[in-house]
Design an enzyme around this catalytic site. Structure first.
Site, PDB file in Angstrom:
ATOM      1  N   ASN A 148      41.400  33.635  37.358  1.00  0.00           N
ATOM      2  CA  ASN A 148      40.114  33.870  38.018  1.00  0.00           C
ATOM      3  C   ASN A 148      39.019  34.476  37.144  1.00  0.00           C
ATOM      4  OD1 ASN A 148      41.520  36.307  38.027  1.00  0.00           O
ATOM      5  ND2 ASN A 148      40.453  37.012  39.842  1.00  0.00           N
ATOM      6  N   GLY A 224      47.626  39.499  37.489  1.00  0.00           N
ATOM      7  CA  GLY A 224      47.999  38.348  38.312  1.00  0.00           C
ATOM      8  C   GLY A 224      48.482  38.813  39.664  1.00  0.00           C
ATOM      9  N   GLU A 246      47.991  44.722  36.579  1.00  0.00           N
ATOM     10  CA  GLU A 246      46.819  44.707  37.468  1.00  0.00           C
ATOM     11  C   GLU A 246      47.069  43.575  38.447  1.00  0.00           C
ATOM     12  OE1 GLU A 246      44.632  46.899  37.666  1.00  0.00           O
ATOM     13  OE2 GLU A 246      44.751  47.898  35.731  1.00  0.00           O
ATOM     14  N   CYS A 280      39.794  39.962  42.230  1.00  0.00           N
ATOM     15  CA  CYS A 280      40.739  40.973  42.723  1.00  0.00           C
ATOM     16  C   CYS A 280      39.993  42.134  43.359  1.00  0.00           C
ATOM     17  CB  CYS A 280      41.610  41.459  41.582  1.00  0.00           C
ATOM     18  SG  CYS A 280      40.635  41.916  40.157  1.00  0.00           S
ATOM     19  N   GLN A 327      45.148  26.634  46.273  1.00  0.00           N
ATOM     20  CA  GLN A 327      44.401  27.806  46.740  1.00  0.00           C
ATOM     21  C   GLN A 327      43.594  27.458  47.991  1.00  0.00           C
ATOM     22  OE1 GLN A 327      44.566  31.093  45.479  1.00  0.00           O
ATOM     23  NE2 GLN A 327      43.423  31.490  47.361  1.00  0.00           N
ATOM     24  N   GLU A 458      42.855  49.971  32.084  1.00  0.00           N
ATOM     25  CA  GLU A 458      42.329  49.044  31.088  1.00  0.00           C
ATOM     26  C   GLU A 458      40.874  49.416  30.807  1.00  0.00           C
ATOM     27  OE1 GLU A 458      44.077  45.095  30.900  1.00  0.00           O
ATOM     28  OE2 GLU A 458      43.915  45.071  33.070  1.00  0.00           O
TER      29      GLU A 458
HETATM   30  P1  NAD Z   1      50.030  34.564  39.056  1.00  0.00           P
HETATM   31  O1  NAD Z   1      50.840  35.797  39.200  1.00  0.00           O
HETATM   32  O2  NAD Z   1      50.478  33.335  39.711  1.00  0.00           O
HETATM   33  O3  NAD Z   1      49.874  34.192  37.527  1.00  0.00           O
HETATM   34  C1  NAD Z   1      49.396  35.137  36.581  1.00  0.00           C
HETATM   35  C2  NAD Z   1      49.988  34.795  35.223  1.00  0.00           C
HETATM   36  O4  NAD Z   1      51.404  35.024  35.247  1.00  0.00           O
HETATM   37  C3  NAD Z   1      49.791  33.328  34.828  1.00  0.00           C
HETATM   38  O5  NAD Z   1      49.489  33.250  33.447  1.00  0.00           O
HETATM   39  C4  NAD Z   1      51.162  32.742  35.124  1.00  0.00           C
HETATM   40  O6  NAD Z   1      51.441  31.595  34.361  1.00  0.00           O
HETATM   41  C5  NAD Z   1      52.070  33.896  34.738  1.00  0.00           C
HETATM   42  N1  NAD Z   1      53.429  33.806  35.289  1.00  0.00           N
HETATM   43  C6  NAD Z   1      53.837  33.175  36.418  1.00  0.00           C
HETATM   44  N2  NAD Z   1      55.189  33.286  36.553  1.00  0.00           N
HETATM   45  C7  NAD Z   1      55.631  34.015  35.506  1.00  0.00           C
HETATM   46  C8  NAD Z   1      56.923  34.485  35.089  1.00  0.00           C
HETATM   47  N3  NAD Z   1      58.034  34.200  35.767  1.00  0.00           N
HETATM   48  N4  NAD Z   1      56.978  35.216  33.973  1.00  0.00           N
HETATM   49  C9  NAD Z   1      55.880  35.517  33.266  1.00  0.00           C
HETATM   50  N5  NAD Z   1      54.637  35.092  33.591  1.00  0.00           N
HETATM   51  C10 NAD Z   1      54.514  34.355  34.701  1.00  0.00           C
HETATM   52  O7  NAD Z   1      48.537  34.944  39.508  1.00  0.00           O
HETATM   53  P2  NAD Z   1      47.255  33.975  39.540  1.00  0.00           P
HETATM   54  O8  NAD Z   1      47.384  33.097  40.745  1.00  0.00           O
HETATM   55  O9  NAD Z   1      46.986  33.346  38.227  1.00  0.00           O
HETATM   56  O10 NAD Z   1      46.080  35.020  39.761  1.00  0.00           O
HETATM   57  C11 NAD Z   1      45.666  35.455  41.020  1.00  0.00           C
HETATM   58  C12 NAD Z   1      46.134  36.866  41.255  1.00  0.00           C
HETATM   59  O11 NAD Z   1      45.661  37.713  40.223  1.00  0.00           O
HETATM   60  C13 NAD Z   1      45.617  37.464  42.528  1.00  0.00           C
HETATM   61  O12 NAD Z   1      46.661  38.097  43.231  1.00  0.00           O
HETATM   62  C14 NAD Z   1      44.605  38.493  42.068  1.00  0.00           C
HETATM   63  O13 NAD Z   1      44.391  39.578  42.921  1.00  0.00           O
HETATM   64  C15 NAD Z   1      45.175  38.913  40.776  1.00  0.00           C
HETATM   65  N6  NAD Z   1      44.154  39.505  39.907  1.00  0.00           N
HETATM   66  C16 NAD Z   1      44.171  40.857  39.739  1.00  0.00           C
HETATM   67  C17 NAD Z   1      43.227  41.475  38.952  1.00  0.00           C
HETATM   68  C18 NAD Z   1      43.240  42.963  38.755  1.00  0.00           C
HETATM   69  O14 NAD Z   1      42.703  43.417  37.775  1.00  0.00           O
HETATM   70  N7  NAD Z   1      43.859  43.734  39.633  1.00  0.00           N
HETATM   71  C19 NAD Z   1      42.251  40.708  38.317  1.00  0.00           C
HETATM   72  C20 NAD Z   1      42.260  39.336  38.512  1.00  0.00           C
HETATM   73  C21 NAD Z   1      43.225  38.746  39.316  1.00  0.00           C
END
Ligand code: NAD
Length: 477
Positions: A148, A224, A246, A280, A327, A458
């Protein structure tokens, strides 16, 4: 179509490409991006390990120069990179360019931090002994990012990791490899030695998992979803490594009777719907006291009528498409769930067509929601928000804090007493008064509490806490 390869040990490698598709127009393929295997990830980790001894002792002027050159190139190419970002993620061109400039500013900030590394000299409680406290790099840092913020999040992890002398294995989100590839290319050309920064684009379950499973990765910074974050945590505990998470949010925005209505509506619309609600820090719970409730809802409806939902690259678009079909399904499922739970869909919520095939959704506003409904408790991650009516400030604060998350918390009020009380008592890492819950500065700490975050903050100088380890040295004088 040109294949954008992975960077391992200073070489561009990879033959298998996956198409990067524009969510505003699924006929538009941005490019092919190599998909790394678990073996590629292992090779990248080995390269980062081999590069660590020299890079960890590199001069601060060398690190400064590379980070500054990168900042300058990102900012000089802001229109082109901002367009790439909007094309691959779907946020508007203005948002894409803004995020690109932000990435440049982050590299510039950490270029400066490289010149400001410092320690402490402290007298011992034992006479004749001197103590020095210094910060040293951690080692090989694994960086895993979400889709995102395709350029800002990679920047705020890669820049401090390199600034403090770590080597990096970087895995961007599958949906948005373009901006990550571009900044790795810039850093590589700016003169980073071989192996210091490795790019492994590919699946989380393959490439990300290989990083989690490696004993040679000393730290992992992850942004994520909550589910993946928990996997990162469990694997990191197993390997006794440092980790930082995060994750999601369910951020409240409180509107009190004494609020300036136009300030409240602008901040609420921005918080809930800009960047298609895919932040997020977005607010999906609008907690409104009863004296202003009806006027607020009516004004939100009027304001939402003026929002243009269209191709992210078109001039005049306020809200671009949802990032992909998966999504979009999640967003529409939650819109149905909200209705089944008894909330009233007051405005929007329809999937709409535009000139090009894309994932377009009208922002949705529910009223008559309670804080116990699933739409108020679970992260939707789309342009969907619910108004929760409350009696007074005390109830508003209690509802705002009644959530498993704690990233950002906002309030609209003209009362100094309530603003001050809210800043002190909101259970969140970031508090916004008369401002949207999203939209932060790059030189100050970013992060949350409870289910939203784990580990140190961060950004800004607080980033040093994660990317360094402290050494205390005693010397007999
Ligand atoms: P996601 O958890 O699906 O993916 C995030 C990353 O993790 C991707 O690069 C993905 O390929 C990787 N990943 C997936 N499975 C993995 C595994 N088994 N081992 C290691 N890595 C793995 O999240 P997303 O859909 O890309 O992002 C959306 C989420 O991110 C939302 O929940 C959002 O709130 C969060 N987000 C949080 C912040 C924050 O700072 N708090 C900022 C932006 C987004």
């Amino acid at each position: 179509m040109t294949l954008h390869q992975n960077l391992i040990a200073g070489e561009w490698v990879g033959t298998d490409g996956v198409a990067n598709v524009n969510p505003s127009n699924t006929n538009d393929v941005i490019g092919d991006y190599a998909r790394a295997s678990a073996d590629d990830a292992k090779a990248a980790i080995a390269a980062a390990k081999a590069a660590f001894p020299a890079w960890s002792r590199s001069g601060i002027l060398e690190r400064h120069a590379i980070l500054k050159k990168t900042a300058d190139e990102i900012i000089a190419r802001k229109d082109e990179l901002g367009r790439l970002l909007s094309r691959e993620e779907g946020k508007t061109l203005a948002e894409g360019i803004g995020e690109t400039v932000r990435a440049g500013q982050i590299f510039e900030f950490f270029a400066g931090e490289a010149l400001r590394l410092a320690g402490e000299v402290i007298p011992s409680v034992r006479p004749g002994i001197g103590i020095e406290i210094t910060r040293e790099p951690v080692g090989v840092v694994g960086i895993i990012t979400p889709w995102n913020f395709p350029i800002a999040i990679p920047a705020w992890k890669v820049a401090p990791a390199l600034c403090y002398g770590n080597t990096v294995v970087f895995k961007p989100a599958e949906l948005v490899p373009g901006c990550s590839w571009a900044i790795v290319d810039i850093l590589h050309r700016a003169g980073l030695p071989k192996g210091v920064l490795n790019l492994v684009m590919g699946k989380g379950s393959v490439v990300g998992q290989a990083m989690l499973d490696s004993p040679d990765v000393q730290a992992i910074t992850f942004t994520g979803s909550v589910g993946t974050g928990k996997r990162v945590a469990a694997a990191s505990v197993e390997h006794n490594r440092k980790f930082q998470l995060e994750m999601g949010g369910k951020n409240p925005f409180v509107v009190l009777d004494d609020a300036d209505l136009s300030v409240a509506v602008e901040a609420a619309v921005n918080s809930a719907f800009f960047s298609t609600g895919q932040r997020c820090t977005a607010s999906s719970r609008l907690i409104v006291t009863e004296g202003i409730h009806d006027r607020f809802v009516a004004a939100m409806g009027e304001r939402m009528k003026g929002l243009v939902i269209d191709d992210a690259l078109k001039a005049g678009t306020h809200i671009g498409p949802v990032v992909d079909q998966g999504q979009l399904n999640q967003d529409t499922d939650y819109i149905a769930i909200g209705q089944q739970e008894g909330a009233k869909l007051a405005f929007g919520g329809e999937v709409i067509s535009r000139d090009t095939p894309g994932f377009y959704l009208e922002p949705a506003l529910f009223t008559d929601a309670t804080n116990q409904m699933r739409i108020s408790r679970e992260e939707i991650f789309g342009p969907v928000a619910a108004v929760i009516r409350v009696k007074d400030y005390d109830e508003a604060l209690a509802v705002a804090n009644d959530t498993p998350f704690g990233l950002s918390s906002g309030i609209a009020t003209t009362s100094l007493k309530h603003a001050t009380h809210f800043k002190r008592n909101a259970e969140a890492g970031m508090v916004m008064v008369n401002l949207p819950t999203a939209g932060v500065d790059f030189h100050v700490p970013f992060g949350g509490r409870k289910g939203s975050s784990y580990g140190s903050r961060e950004q800004g100088k607080y980033a040093a806490e994660f990317y360094t380890t402290v050494k205390t040295a005693y010397t007999l004088a």
